[in-house]
Design an enzyme around this catalytic site. Sequence first.
Site, mmCIF file in Angstrom:
data_model
loop_
_atom_site.group_PDB
_atom_site.id
_atom_site.type_symbol
_atom_site.label_atom_id
_atom_site.label_comp_id
_atom_site.label_asym_id
_atom_site.label_seq_id
_atom_site.Cartn_x
_atom_site.Cartn_y
_atom_site.Cartn_z
ATOM 1 N N LYS A 1 1.007 -1.159 -0.039
ATOM 2 C CA LYS A 1 0.031 0.008 0.076
ATOM 3 C C LYS A 1 0.820 1.175 -0.032
ATOM 4 O O LYS A 1 0.664 2.191 -0.754
ATOM 5 C CB LYS A 1 -0.884 -0.092 1.236
ATOM 6 C CG LYS A 1 -1.895 1.248 1.320
ATOM 7 C CD LYS A 1 -2.683 1.250 2.599
ATOM 8 C CE LYS A 1 -1.667 2.154 3.417
ATOM 9 N NZ LYS A 1 -2.446 2.640 4.674
ATOM 10 N N ASP B 1 -6.455 1.088 0.883
ATOM 11 C CA ASP B 1 -6.617 1.462 2.517
ATOM 12 C C ASP B 1 -7.775 1.098 2.830
ATOM 13 O O ASP B 1 -8.530 0.294 2.224
ATOM 14 C CB ASP B 1 -6.547 2.963 2.499
ATOM 15 C CG ASP B 1 -7.473 3.729 2.240
ATOM 16 O OD1 ASP B 1 -8.121 3.303 1.389
ATOM 17 O OD2 ASP B 1 -7.554 5.088 2.507
#
Length: 322
Positions: free
Chosen positions: A190, A208
Amino acid sequence: MAKKAPDEVAAGGEKAAVKKAATSRAGATAKKAAPVNKKAAPVKKAAVKKAPVKKAAVKKAAVKKAESRTALVRRARRINRELAEVYPYAHPELDFDNPFQLVVATVLSAQTTDLRVNQTTPALFAKYPTPEDLAAANPEEVEEILRPCGFFRAKTKSVMGLSKALVEDYGGEVPGRLEELVKLPGVGRKTAFVVLGNAFGRPGITVDTHFQRLVRRWQWTEQTDPDKIEAEIGTLFPKSDWTDLSHHVIWHGRRICHARKPACGACPIAPLCPAYGEGETDPEKAKKLLKYEKGGFPGQRLRPPQAYLDAGGKAAPPLGAG
């Protein structure tokens, strides 16, 4: 034929009388029972009336699952286009001036808000502007600066560790490849995609908590693992759309499609959303749930892009203000 004895005749008469009485009692019992059967009939009818409801529910579920792959791709891309019109100024909500600042800020953003990170990093980067400076810092001094971000000891270890790795392995420069970024302390996929997409212009999907929540609500995927979500959503869009798609979805999750109280009545993509109705559908009540610029409140950045300010957005306040 021999005649029956009087005793036999009497016995026969008694048996006939008993049989007749039994028959009469059975008849009476049947007549009394009849009303009970009549009352039971409506119960059976009521049970029959429930059947269509069950069939309708099954039919609705079947329709819900009937979306073809082509229809899913079209709906997903239309949602992204609609969100691009709503948030034409969507941008990464962490303040940064270079790849080093962005990778550090993204690591610090774990389990806290971008706003809190943006309020904290000015002091950090003022004192330690380069990887060399942060790698050689006193951990206790760094911890004190990062305290507002939460988990400050672990985050201090991560940002000092990645700074040291940048100095020792990459000459103090942040690498622009996924394979190298994920080797840095505290950097996962991420964080790597945030850096690649926003500091290097290389497409990536940022999965997220907001992204995960919305793509499942929209039934783009049923996956729960971030890596599998990333892979599955990536097949719905051209690679060139990935970074902006991430911004659009995350912005919508923060501003309108909240985790606990989504503002369904104020949602611009309500007609395309299978989860419409999970939140407040009354337009006036929904407006009161809006956050950030949609609700007239500051965004996450202390130094937002001019396009955001031109659209009515406001800069966030510095740490300790208000």
